[in-house]
Design a protein around this motif. Sequence first.
Motif, PDB file in Angstrom:
ATOM      1  N   GLU A 121     -10.258  11.166  -1.673  1.00 24.01           N
ATOM      2  CA  GLU A 121      -9.007  11.932  -1.625  1.00 24.01           C
ATOM      3  C   GLU A 121      -8.236  11.800  -2.935  1.00 24.01           C
ATOM      4  OE1 GLU A 121      -6.660  10.846   1.706  1.00 24.01           O
ATOM      5  OE2 GLU A 121      -8.257  11.184   3.174  1.00 24.01           O
ATOM      6  N   ALA A 122      -8.323  10.641  -3.555  1.00 24.92           N
ATOM      7  CA  ALA A 122      -7.591  10.419  -4.803  1.00 24.92           C
ATOM      8  C   ALA A 122      -8.084  11.330  -5.921  1.00 24.92           C
ATOM      9  CB  ALA A 122      -7.714   8.957  -5.216  1.00 24.92           C
ATOM     10  N   ASP A 123      -9.311  11.826  -5.833  1.00 28.48           N
ATOM     11  CA  ASP A 123      -9.855  12.714  -6.866  1.00 28.48           C
ATOM     12  C   ASP A 123      -9.103  14.039  -6.933  1.00 28.48           C
ATOM     13  OD1 ASP A 123     -11.698  10.787  -7.473  1.00 28.48           O
ATOM     14  OD2 ASP A 123     -13.287  11.640  -6.206  1.00 28.48           O
ATOM     15  N   TYR A 124      -8.465  14.421  -5.854  1.00 28.07           N
ATOM     16  CA  TYR A 124      -7.761  15.704  -5.808  1.00 28.07           C
ATOM     17  C   TYR A 124      -6.277  15.575  -6.165  1.00 28.07           C
ATOM     18  CZ  TYR A 124     -11.958  17.135  -3.276  1.00 28.07           C
ATOM     19  OH  TYR A 124     -13.260  17.394  -2.929  1.00 28.07           O
ATOM     20  N   ILE A 125      -5.859  14.359  -6.447  1.00 29.35           N
ATOM     21  CA  ILE A 125      -4.449  14.102  -6.753  1.00 29.35           C
ATOM     22  C   ILE A 125      -4.329  13.608  -8.189  1.00 29.35           C
ATOM     23  CG2 ILE A 125      -2.412  12.746  -6.135  1.00 29.35           C
ATOM     24  CD1 ILE A 125      -3.093  14.772  -4.036  1.00 29.35           C
ATOM     25  N   THR A 126      -3.333  14.115  -8.878  1.00 29.82           N
ATOM     26  CA  THR A 126      -3.007  13.622 -10.219  1.00 29.82           C
ATOM     27  C   THR A 126      -1.639  12.957 -10.160  1.00 29.82           C
ATOM     28  OG1 THR A 126      -1.983  15.726 -10.847  1.00 29.82           O
ATOM     29  CG2 THR A 126      -4.342  15.453 -11.324  1.00 29.82           C
ATOM     30  N   PRO A 127      -1.341  12.096 -11.126  1.00 32.32           N
ATOM     31  CA  PRO A 127      -0.056  11.380 -11.081  1.00 32.32           C
ATOM     32  C   PRO A 127       1.156  12.287 -10.980  1.00 32.32           C
ATOM     33  CG  PRO A 127      -1.499  10.368 -12.689  1.00 32.32           C
ATOM     34  CD  PRO A 127      -2.197  11.613 -12.212  1.00 32.32           C
ATOM     35  N   GLU A 128       1.078  13.491 -11.570  1.00 36.06           N
ATOM     36  CA  GLU A 128       2.236  14.386 -11.579  1.00 36.06           C
ATOM     37  C   GLU A 128       2.607  14.880 -10.182  1.00 36.06           C
ATOM     38  OE1 GLU A 128      -0.319  14.581 -13.652  1.00 36.06           O
ATOM     39  OE2 GLU A 128       0.766  13.727 -15.376  1.00 36.06           O
ATOM     40  N   PHE A 129       1.645  14.830  -9.244  1.00 36.40           N
ATOM     41  CA  PHE A 129       1.932  15.269  -7.876  1.00 36.40           C
ATOM     42  C   PHE A 129       2.802  14.260  -7.125  1.00 36.40           C
ATOM     43  CE2 PHE A 129      -1.678  18.081  -8.594  1.00 36.40           C
ATOM     44  CZ  PHE A 129      -1.267  19.233  -7.942  1.00 36.40           C
ATOM     45  N   LEU A 130       2.768  13.004  -7.558  1.00 35.63           N
ATOM     46  CA  LEU A 130       3.490  11.945  -6.853  1.00 35.63           C
ATOM     47  C   LEU A 130       4.854  11.744  -7.495  1.00 35.63           C
ATOM     48  CD1 LEU A 130       0.525   9.436  -6.478  1.00 35.63           C
ATOM     49  CD2 LEU A 130       1.359  11.077  -4.787  1.00 35.63           C
ATOM     50  N   PRO A 131       5.914  11.664  -6.695  1.00 34.83           N
ATOM     51  CA  PRO A 131       7.268  11.601  -7.264  1.00 34.83           C
ATOM     52  C   PRO A 131       7.570  10.252  -7.904  1.00 34.83           C
ATOM     53  CG  PRO A 131       7.364  11.334  -4.897  1.00 34.83           C
ATOM     54  CD  PRO A 131       5.937  11.657  -5.217  1.00 34.83           C
ATOM     55  N   GLU A 132       8.356  10.304  -8.932  1.00 32.64           N
ATOM     56  CA  GLU A 132       8.934   9.080  -9.462  1.00 32.64           C
ATOM     57  C   GLU A 132      10.026   8.632  -8.481  1.00 32.64           C
ATOM     58  OE1 GLU A 132       8.517   9.276 -14.220  1.00 32.64           O
ATOM     59  OE2 GLU A 132      10.004  10.660 -13.365  1.00 32.64           O
ATOM     60  N   THR A 133      10.168   7.316  -8.329  1.00 33.29           N
ATOM     61  CA  THR A 133      11.008   6.814  -7.236  1.00 33.29           C
ATOM     62  C   THR A 133      11.828   5.612  -7.672  1.00 33.29           C
ATOM     63  OG1 THR A 133       9.252   7.480  -5.689  1.00 33.29           O
ATOM     64  CG2 THR A 133      10.982   6.044  -4.832  1.00 33.29           C
ATOM     65  N   PHE A 134      13.077   5.604  -7.237  1.00 31.91           N
ATOM     66  CA  PHE A 134      13.906   4.404  -7.339  1.00 31.91           C
ATOM     67  C   PHE A 134      13.760   3.649  -6.011  1.00 31.91           C
ATOM     68  CE2 PHE A 134      15.949   7.087 -10.490  1.00 31.91           C
ATOM     69  CZ  PHE A 134      16.299   6.192 -11.494  1.00 31.91           C
ATOM     70  N   TRP A 135      13.245   2.410  -6.073  1.00 34.82           N
ATOM     71  CA  TRP A 135      13.135   1.573  -4.878  1.00 34.82           C
ATOM     72  C   TRP A 135      14.312   0.604  -4.871  1.00 34.82           C
ATOM     73  CZ3 TRP A 135       9.887   2.961  -1.226  1.00 34.82           C
ATOM     74  CH2 TRP A 135       8.758   3.706  -1.566  1.00 34.82           C
ATOM     75  N   VAL A 136      15.158   0.722  -3.850  1.00 32.09           N
ATOM     76  CA  VAL A 136      16.422  -0.010  -3.824  1.00 32.09           C
ATOM     77  C   VAL A 136      16.410  -1.037  -2.691  1.00 32.09           C
ATOM     78  CG1 VAL A 136      18.928   0.181  -3.694  1.00 32.09           C
ATOM     79  CG2 VAL A 136      17.586   2.076  -4.655  1.00 32.09           C
ATOM     80  N   ASN A 137      16.680  -2.290  -3.055  1.00 29.05           N
ATOM     81  CA  ASN A 137      16.872  -3.350  -2.057  1.00 29.05           C
ATOM     82  C   ASN A 137      18.364  -3.512  -1.803  1.00 29.05           C
ATOM     83  OD1 ASN A 137      14.193  -4.328  -3.607  1.00 29.05           O
ATOM     84  ND2 ASN A 137      14.152  -5.020  -1.477  1.00 29.05           N
ATOM     85  N   MET A 138      18.744  -3.362  -0.526  1.00 28.37           N
ATOM     86  CA  MET A 138      20.157  -3.436  -0.164  1.00 28.37           C
ATOM     87  C   MET A 138      20.573  -4.880   0.111  1.00 28.37           C
ATOM     88  SD  MET A 138      21.036  -0.223  -0.208  1.00 28.37           S
ATOM     89  CE  MET A 138      22.640  -0.271   0.610  1.00 28.37           C
ATOM     90  N   VAL A 139      21.820  -5.192  -0.188  1.00 28.92           N
ATOM     91  CA  VAL A 139      22.381  -6.491   0.205  1.00 28.92           C
ATOM     92  C   VAL A 139      22.429  -6.579   1.725  1.00 28.92           C
ATOM     93  CG1 VAL A 139      24.430  -7.954   0.132  1.00 28.92           C
ATOM     94  CG2 VAL A 139      23.725  -6.692  -1.915  1.00 28.92           C
ATOM     95  N   ASP A 140      22.903  -5.513   2.361  1.00 26.92           N
ATOM     96  CA  ASP A 140      22.935  -5.383   3.815  1.00 26.92           C
ATOM     97  C   ASP A 140      22.199  -4.095   4.183  1.00 26.92           C
ATOM     98  OD1 ASP A 140      23.396  -5.241   6.505  1.00 26.92           O
ATOM     99  OD2 ASP A 140      25.585  -5.172   6.369  1.00 26.92           O
ATOM    100  N   PRO A 141      20.968  -4.204   4.709  1.00 23.69           N
ATOM    101  CA  PRO A 141      20.173  -2.996   5.010  1.00 23.69           C
ATOM    102  C   PRO A 141      20.861  -2.027   5.961  1.00 23.69           C
ATOM    103  CG  PRO A 141      18.785  -4.943   5.110  1.00 23.69           C
ATOM    104  CD  PRO A 141      20.201  -5.427   4.995  1.00 23.69           C
ATOM    105  N   THR A 142      21.812  -2.525   6.776  1.00 20.62           N
ATOM    106  CA  THR A 142      22.474  -1.633   7.730  1.00 20.62           C
ATOM    107  C   THR A 142      23.443  -0.670   7.034  1.00 20.62           C
ATOM    108  OG1 THR A 142      24.254  -3.239   8.129  1.00 20.62           O
ATOM    109  CG2 THR A 142      22.303  -3.370   9.548  1.00 20.62           C
TER     110      THR A 142
END
Length: 303
Positions: A121-142
């Motif tokens: 499946e990875a052969d049909y995907i290029t990096p440009e198809f996948l979004p750039e992402t900010f991964w945020v850790n919250m002090v309080d997840p709620t």
Amino acid sequence: MRFGLIMSEVGQGLRRNFSMVVSVVLVTFISLTFVGTAILLQMQINEMKGYWYDRAQVAVYMCTATTDTANCNMTEATDEQKAAVASKLESSELSPLVNEYEFETHEEAYEKYVEFTDSAEADYITPEFLPETFWVNMVDPTQSGVLIETLSGTPGVDEVADQRKYLDPIFDALNAASYTAIGIAALMLVAAVLLIATTIRLSAFSRRRELGIMRLVGASNRFIQTPFILEGVIAGVIGAALAGGATVAVVHFFVQGYLAETMVATSFVGLEEAAVVAPILLAVGIVLAAISANVAISRYLKV
């Protein structure tokens, strides 16, 4: 002398109804094991919730050239838009809520995709198809809702998603299993109570001549009832002790000895929790046995 006579009656009753006593012990053991399992399962769910919810991140997905949403319109997020999102995360409004964040590029997202996806499946995907992402850790997840509300609709942002929403169905299924175990445990406890009551009535019936003599010589109802209640309590205590031992053994050998070693990426209950459950089972066994035996012999003596 009075105590010795009562214990003599208890021993006699246990010998006469040995098979029924064994049945009471087994039913109490099985029912209270279900109770202990249900309690531990709920403890485990709470343990896993605390572990995973604290680690759940908020993902800020940036637009790609293939994202067909109103906020993206098939346009890649620019460096200025990504800088604007980072600036908001570091602003006085959001920074107190954010523990830390990291930015994932197309190439880093693609490497993760290849690692966790079938190579064909990875052969049909290029990096440009996948979004750039900010991964945020919250002090309080709620408080993730504040972050979602603030960043949603920001230019260049496709979606802001709280990973906890992916965990909720799993915990809902575990809660359903816990409630099922509680239901089965309740039915088994009813069976144990009825069996204890039946055993006590049979024991009283087999000693009806002795009971008649005791009444004639002026023995009180409390003196007559006490041996039968003790018989039920003894059987209940043995069953509850076996259930407590089984609960501790399951936690020690299966949960800590197998699951904790096999699934290292989570948190499990330990012997401390099992040590809390075992006395609860013992108390439940004693109370149920005493109440059911007392009701059974009281009703028999009134007949």
